[in-house]
Write a protein that holds these residues in place. Structure first.
Motif, short mmCIF file in Angstrom:
data_model
loop_
_atom_site.label_atom_id
_atom_site.label_comp_id
_atom_site.label_asym_id
_atom_site.label_seq_id
_atom_site.Cartn_x
_atom_site.Cartn_y
_atom_site.Cartn_z
N ARG A 22 0.83 -1.21 0.00
CA ARG A 22 0.00 0.00 0.00
C ARG A 22 0.86 1.25 0.00
N GLU A 23 1.89 1.26 0.84
CA GLU A 23 2.74 2.44 0.92
C GLU A 23 3.52 2.65 -0.38
N LEU A 24 3.93 1.56 -1.01
CA LEU A 24 4.62 1.67 -2.30
C LEU A 24 3.68 2.21 -3.37
N ALA A 25 2.44 1.76 -3.37
CA ALA A 25 1.44 2.27 -4.32
C ALA A 25 1.20 3.76 -4.07
N GLU A 26 1.15 4.18 -2.81
CA GLU A 26 0.98 5.60 -2.49
C GLU A 26 2.16 6.42 -3.00
N LEU A 27 3.38 5.92 -2.79
CA LEU A 27 4.57 6.61 -3.27
C LEU A 27 4.53 6.75 -4.79
N HIS A 28 4.21 5.67 -5.48
CA HIS A 28 4.15 5.73 -6.94
C HIS A 28 3.08 6.70 -7.42
#
Length: 162
Positions: A22-28
């Motif tokens: 989830r955090e990686l998707a938010e960063l992207h």
């Protein structure tokens, strides 16, 4: 004690892998939102020296323009770097490191972006309205960026930590 919002309740139920995803998707997503604006700014800056009016800028305006141009190049590098890291570390189970680096790169990129935008506002307004007004405009813009992009979110973070 403050009540938790829906996102916080969902986050409490996530396992570590889901949280990283989830955090990686938010960063992207944040990179996807920021990068097109930087690309437009950089394109504008690339074309500016080839206009007729650019030949009439002062030496000081030229220095500010060059600093702004280079700051935008640094922003581009910082915002694209997490994507390169992600691709080169594909399936190496290094998401935590990517998130930490990506966050630092994005925040640092925002600082360079603020400097670049203020520099370009200075150059353009200096050509039209004069040095004093331009310096005030660029300074006010830097203060606005500092407040909205850094001070406000960090003050909220400090409030939550109490």
């Amino acid at each position: 004690m403050a009540t938790k919002n829906v996102e916080e309740k969902k986050a409490d139920r996530e396992d570590p892998g889901e949280k990283l995803d989830r955090e990686l998707a938010e960063l992207h997503q944040e990179l996807r939102v920021t990068l097109p604006g930087v690309e437009v700014l950089f394109g504008f800056q690339l074309g500016l020296p080839f206009t007729q009016r650019f030949n009439s800028i002062t030496a000081f305006q030229e220095v500010v323009y060059l600093g702004s141009f280079l700051a935008t190049a640094v922003v581009s590098c910082l915002l694209i770097a997490p994507v390169a890291f992600h691709r080169l570390r594909w399936r190496q189970y290094d998401k935590e490191k990517l998130l930490r680096l990506g966050n630092r790169m994005l925040v640092t990129g925002l600082a360079f972006l603020a400097a670049s935008l203020a520099g370009m506002v200075f150059v353009v307004t200096d050509m039209i309205l004069g040095r004093s007004f331009s310096a005030v405009m660029a300074g006010v813009l830097l203060l606005l960026f500092a407040w909205l992009w850094f001070a406000l979110p960090l003050s909220r973070r400090l409030q939550e930590d109490d």
